[in-house]
Design an enzyme around this catalytic site. Structure first.
Site, mmCIF file in Angstrom:
data_model
loop_
_atom_site.group_PDB
_atom_site.id
_atom_site.type_symbol
_atom_site.label_atom_id
_atom_site.label_comp_id
_atom_site.label_asym_id
_atom_site.label_seq_id
_atom_site.Cartn_x
_atom_site.Cartn_y
_atom_site.Cartn_z
ATOM 1 N N ASP A 1 9.252 12.014 -5.249
ATOM 2 C CA ASP A 1 8.296 11.313 -6.447
ATOM 3 C C ASP A 1 8.520 11.054 -7.916
ATOM 4 O O ASP A 1 7.217 12.215 -7.792
ATOM 5 C CB ASP A 1 7.128 10.729 -5.525
ATOM 6 C CG ASP A 1 6.379 9.448 -6.382
ATOM 7 O OD1 ASP A 1 5.345 8.983 -6.142
ATOM 8 O OD2 ASP A 1 7.132 8.751 -7.429
ATOM 9 N N ASP B 1 11.979 5.749 -11.384
ATOM 10 C CA ASP B 1 10.992 6.044 -10.195
ATOM 11 C C ASP B 1 11.710 6.503 -9.073
ATOM 12 O O ASP B 1 11.977 4.899 -8.312
ATOM 13 C CB ASP B 1 9.712 5.041 -10.166
ATOM 14 C CG ASP B 1 8.619 5.479 -9.166
ATOM 15 O OD1 ASP B 1 8.239 4.564 -9.445
ATOM 16 O OD2 ASP B 1 8.972 6.801 -8.827
HETATM 17 C C1 LIG Z 1 7.321 -1.218 1.267
HETATM 18 C C2 LIG Z 1 8.473 -1.175 0.469
HETATM 19 C C3 LIG Z 1 8.179 -3.706 0.703
HETATM 20 C C4 LIG Z 1 9.765 -1.223 1.195
HETATM 21 S S1 LIG Z 1 8.358 -1.621 -1.108
HETATM 22 O O1 LIG Z 1 8.997 -1.976 -1.783
HETATM 23 O O2 LIG Z 1 6.748 -1.599 -1.986
HETATM 24 N N1 LIG Z 1 8.739 0.084 -1.218
HETATM 25 C C5 LIG Z 1 7.382 1.260 -1.685
HETATM 26 C C6 LIG Z 1 7.793 2.473 -1.176
HETATM 27 C C7 LIG Z 1 7.588 2.707 0.462
HETATM 28 C C8 LIG Z 1 8.801 2.524 0.990
HETATM 29 C C9 LIG Z 1 8.754 2.853 2.669
HETATM 30 C C10 LIG Z 1 7.092 3.281 3.249
HETATM 31 C C11 LIG Z 1 6.015 2.893 1.972
HETATM 32 C C12 LIG Z 1 6.483 2.582 1.048
HETATM 33 C C13 LIG Z 1 7.621 1.295 -3.186
HETATM 34 O O3 LIG Z 1 8.057 0.697 -3.808
HETATM 35 N N2 LIG Z 1 6.547 1.213 -3.868
HETATM 36 C C14 LIG Z 1 5.887 1.214 -5.440
HETATM 37 C C15 LIG Z 1 5.543 -0.061 -5.419
HETATM 38 C C16 LIG Z 1 4.793 -0.502 -7.280
HETATM 39 C C17 LIG Z 1 5.247 0.545 -7.853
HETATM 40 N N3 LIG Z 1 4.530 -0.026 -8.862
HETATM 41 C C18 LIG Z 1 4.205 -1.042 -7.982
HETATM 42 N N4 LIG Z 1 4.356 -1.219 -7.455
HETATM 43 C C19 LIG Z 1 4.621 2.641 -5.578
HETATM 44 O O4 LIG Z 1 3.959 2.536 -5.479
HETATM 45 N N5 LIG Z 1 5.746 3.590 -5.861
HETATM 46 C C20 LIG Z 1 5.241 5.145 -5.527
HETATM 47 C C21 LIG Z 1 5.239 5.958 -5.205
HETATM 48 C C22 LIG Z 1 4.998 6.013 -3.341
HETATM 49 C C23 LIG Z 1 3.366 5.265 -2.739
HETATM 50 C C24 LIG Z 1 3.608 4.794 -0.929
HETATM 51 C C25 LIG Z 1 4.166 5.348 -0.386
HETATM 52 C C26 LIG Z 1 5.806 5.806 -0.706
HETATM 53 C C27 LIG Z 1 5.740 6.447 -2.324
HETATM 54 C C28 LIG Z 1 4.667 5.703 -6.751
HETATM 55 O O5 LIG Z 1 4.693 7.113 -6.959
HETATM 56 O O6 LIG Z 1 6.542 5.782 -7.201
HETATM 57 C C29 LIG Z 1 4.374 5.144 -8.382
HETATM 58 F F1 LIG Z 1 4.908 5.623 -9.214
HETATM 59 F F2 LIG Z 1 4.926 3.436 -8.523
HETATM 60 C C30 LIG Z 1 2.868 4.927 -8.492
HETATM 61 O O7 LIG Z 1 2.522 4.573 -7.864
HETATM 62 N N6 LIG Z 1 2.266 6.482 -8.774
HETATM 63 C C31 LIG Z 1 1.348 6.686 -8.877
HETATM 64 C C32 LIG Z 1 0.940 6.722 -10.549
HETATM 65 N N7 LIG Z 1 -0.821 7.212 -10.662
HETATM 66 C C33 LIG Z 1 -0.755 7.302 -11.916
HETATM 67 C C34 LIG Z 1 -2.350 8.070 -12.106
HETATM 68 O O8 LIG Z 1 -2.717 9.268 -12.024
HETATM 69 C C35 LIG Z 1 -2.362 9.184 -10.698
HETATM 70 C C36 LIG Z 1 -0.550 8.781 -10.712
#
Ligand SMILES: CC(C)(C)S(=O)(=O)N[C@@H](Cc1ccccc1)C(=O)N[C@@H](Cc1c[nH]c[nH+]1)C(=O)N[C@@H](CC1CCCCC1)C(O)(O)C(F)(F)C(=O)NCCN1CCOCC1
Length: 325
Positions: free
Chosen positions: A34, A210
């Site tokens: 990620d 990302d």
């Molecule tokens: C579930 C779905 C409808 C297919 S989805 O399109 O939402 N896909 C999810 C990923 C996923 C795939 C398969 C199963 C479960 C989850 C998705 O695209 N999630 C994004 C949605 C999003 C981003 N922004 C707003 N909404 C996300 O949170 N991505 C983070 C990684 C994900 C987390 C869940 C598990 C899978 C990996 C991410 O790291 O890429 C991020 F950048 F979006 C994020 O949230 N980064 C965290 C940043 N913080 C900043 C402060 O310090 C700590 C770290």
């Protein structure tokens, strides 16, 4: 040194998982690489049984190289509302033959329900900048940061594919993996992300590359104008996004990177990638892979964009390279 590991798509390219070896003897866990976060965390024997649903877990007590980082804890929450937290070990981590001996391995003592439900993933391997690692009181480095000084080149590349195994390489650029030339653009890592500016239909868009986000999230104006080309496309509040008839032939979506005059290169996302998935079992209506960033606050070039390109994450020169493939 260098490393090379397969990235396997899960559930219609929603995420890509890579086998990672942790501990001695090696315990292999499938992790989601990620570039949007900077914690390497895993399901573990410290995770409550009720929250483990078939995932492979890390057992520090059976690793002779594991050492508890006493007093250290971590807690992270993601854009989609999911979260996890726990304790920290230092252990040997190997990715595609590339080994880091004292990597912070964050063992989960709690994971939110969406992680428990995702039975194929045992956790995340963060590849954003270490400035947003959540370990406290002493922030820890990412696998890439720890490996960088030993790499032949201070970079890694992402070659994700649609419905097929792709690859992450560390320390070198595989010239056979792309066509034409690589267009580079500076990275703004002030928020800890791989931030960059692209041009879409003549409009500059600043966002992040990302690998942990499935879709592309861009400013409303760009998204609205894209879907205006698709008859029957509309914003649907119950799906919280643009939907359209599944039989629609979607236009390609292009963006330019490293522009500046005649320079730069164009990445073209095939329209078929934007036809992301049906919204229900009937398969009549489909959900778009390009959505508005208005509820997110940042533009994200996620997997739908990344799998249309060969992408160089250059940590040494803080630049992003994009090439067609
Ligand atoms: C579930 C779905 C409808 C297919 S989805 O399109 O939402 N896909 C999810 C990923 C996923 C795939 C398969 C199963 C479960 C989850 C998705 O695209 N999630 C994004 C949605 C999003 C981003 N922004 C707003 N909404 C996300 O949170 N991505 C983070 C990684 C994900 C987390 C869940 C598990 C899978 C990996 C991410 O790291 O890429 C991020 F950048 F979006 C994020 O949230 N980064 C965290 C940043 N913080 C900043 C402060 O310090 C700590 C770290």
């Amino acid at each position: 040194d260098s490393g090379s590991v397969t990235a396997s798509p899960r559930q219609q390219d929603t995420e890509y998982l890579c086998p990672v070896q942790i501990g001695s003897p090696a315990q292999t866990l499938p992790l989601d690489f990620d570039t949007g976060s900077s914690d390497l965390w895993v399901f573990s024997t410290d995770t409550p049984r009720s929250e483990v649903n078939g995932q492979t877990v890390y057992d520090a007590s059976s690793s002779s190289s594991a050492k508890r980082l006493s007093g250290a804890t971590w807690k992270i929450s993601y854009g989609d509302g999911s979260s996890s937290s726990g304790i920290v070990y230092l252990d040997t981590v190997t990715v595609g033959g590339l080994t880091v001996s004292r990597q912070a391995v964050e063992a989960a003592k709690q994971v939110s329900s969406s992680f428990s439900r995702d039975t194929s993933s045992s956790g995340l391997l963060g590849l954003a900048f270490s400035s947003i690692n959540t370990v406290s009181p002493n922030q820890q480095k990412t696998f890439f940061d720890n490996a960088m000084p030993h790499l032949d080149a201070p970079l890694f590349t992402a070659d994700l594919k649609h419905n097929a195994d792709g690859r992450y390489n560390f320390g070198y650029i595989d010239k056979s993996a792309y066509t034409g030339s690589i267009s580079y653009t500076p990275v703004d890592n002030s928020q800890g992300f791989w931030g960059f500016t692209a041009t879409v239909d003549g409009t500059d868009v600043t966002g992040i590359a990302d690998t942990g986000t499935t879709l592309i999230y861009l400013p409303d104006s760009i998204v609205t104008s894209y879907y205006s080309q698709v008859s029957g496309a509309r914003y649907d509040s119950s799906n919280a996004g643009y939907i359209f008839p599944c039989g629609s032939s979607m236009p390609d979506f292009s963006f330019n990177v490293g522009g500046g005059g005649g320079g730069g290169g164009t990445v073209t996302v095939p329209g078929s990638y934007v036809n992301f998935a049906p919204t229900d079992q009937t398969g009549q209506t489909c959900f778009g892979g390009l959505q508005s960033d208005s509820s997110i606050g940042i533009s994200i070039f996620g997997d739908i964009a990344l799998k249309a390109a060969f992408v160089v994450f250059d940590g040494g020169n803080k630049q992003l390279g994009w090439a067609a493939k």
